[in-house]
Design an enzyme around this catalytic site. Structure first.
Site: not given
Length: 382
Positions: A172, A198, A209, A292
């Site tokens: 993603t 991932k 996640t 991130e």
């Protein structure tokens, strides 16, 4: 313990499809955009033993709930994954969409629906474009079955293109593909372990996640496989933190199809357990590096704790501390923040006996500060 740690096994090509009898495919279904891979299939040409570890979030995505039901018998043949949409918190439609993904995968691959495991990742609370997902499964199945035919004819390619595309298709916000394969010599021959994962944002202990899929051609029962996977996840994915959030879709699945003909026992079994753990740690570190906005990777090692649980509590607390992260980012050797985070971790220890080191540089000893080179400390935090 293994006799030579990672030297017992070696890194090889092939990714998730490296083990015998496993195949993979990834396609661009248009869920995210026209030039992004977003549907992946992983398939065993024989029945596989299966194990799974899932999010501890009370809010669980529709495909995760379906996969847990399908895993009750410890068997599986296929895993279907989409990215770009989490299929979470969308009511009855979500349950129907997850079932449809399993149903269509089972139809194209000629396996029972209950032998298909389903995973999704992406935006929560939005209905997925099911027609695109199902068409992607059709295209991916066709590509995968072509490889299966080649395998039956003894023409299975050494190229890992299908496996690589599958690894891309589960991403993603990831900026790097996370895929590896190991080969382990055993007393009866050789076995293989393949993996993809991932994860980038929403990463915190107890998985956040992130999706992880592992395959092996070892012959091992699902109950034993579950124990091995649980221990490996506890030492890896459940020790990672990036931004403090956990997700609705997290899962790690491990399939073992026995195609090598090697039933593990003794030292071979111990080596396999360590190999699985090493693979999970490697993937977990990749996820942390790929967080991130992350610019640094911090690893915390705790020595001489009373229990392993205490050590984990301290490591998680230090890694999750916003003040420790700020000090790391600013390259400031503020060791007091480390000791403070350890203090509220819930672990039992004597603060007066704690040493704090940055690499090999001692910055605090027996709970008190010591003279150290700020320049050397800054270098270790760079």
């Amino acid at each position: 313990m293994v006799k030579n740690a990672e030297k017992v096994w070696k890194l090889i090509n092939g990714g998730i499809a490296a083990p015998k009898g496993f195949y993979a495919a990834g396609v661009q279904a248009g869920i995210k955009s026209k030039d992004k891979y977003d549907v992946a299939l992983i398939f065993s040409d024989v029945q596989a033993q299966a194990a799974g570890v899932y999010t501890r979030n009370l809010v669980k995505a529709h495909p995760l709930c379906l996969t847990q039901r399908h895993m009750e018998n410890g068997l599986a043949r296929a895993i279907v994954v989409n990215s770009g949409n989490a299929n979470a918190c969308v009511g009855d439609f979500g349950d129907q969409a997850a079932f449809a993904m399993a149903e269509v995968t089972g139809m194209y691959l000629a396996v029972p629906i209950e032998d298909v495991l389903v995973a999704s990742t992406g935006v929560i609370g939005v209905e997925m474009p099911l027609d695109r997902v199902l068409n992607g499964i059709r295209v991916a199945s066709s590509a995968l079955l072509n490889d299966v035919v080649k395998g039956i004819r003894g023409q299975k390619e050494t190229s890992d293109d299908g496996a690589h595309r599958a690894a891309q298709a589960i991403m993603t916000t990831d900026t790097m593909v996370k895929e590896y394969a190991y080969e382990l010599p055993c007393s009866q021959g050789v076995i293989h372990l393949g993996a993809i994962a991932k994860g980038s944002g929403m990463i915190h202990p107890n998985m956040g996640t992130m999706l992880g899929f592992l395959t092996t051609d070892a012959d091992i029962a699902s109950s034993e496989l579950q124990r091995i996977l649980r221990e490996a996840v506890d030492e890896s994915f459940n020790m990672v933190t990036v931004d403090g959030d956990t997700s609705t879709n997290d899962m790690v699945l491990l399939l073992a199809n026995g195609a090598s003909g090697i039933k593990l026992s003794g030292e071979d079994l111990v080596n396999f357990e360590e190999m699985v753990k090493s693979m999970c740690v490697r993937l977990a570190k990749d996820i942390a590096r790929d967080g991130e906005g992350a610019s640094k990777l911090m690893e915390v090692t705790v020595f001489s704790a009373k229990t392993k649980d205490d050590a984990r509590k301290i490591a998680r607390s230090v890694c999750g501390s916003s003040l420790v992260k700020a000090a790391l980012f600013g390259e400031d050797a503020n060791w007091g923040r480390v000791l403070t985070a350890a203090g509220y971790s819930g672990a039992e220890f004597n603060p007066g006996l704690v040493d704090v080191l940055l690499g090999d540089l001692i910055v605090a000893q027996t709970g008190k500060g010591v003279a150290f080179s700020e320049e050397r400390a800054k270098f270790r935090l760079a």
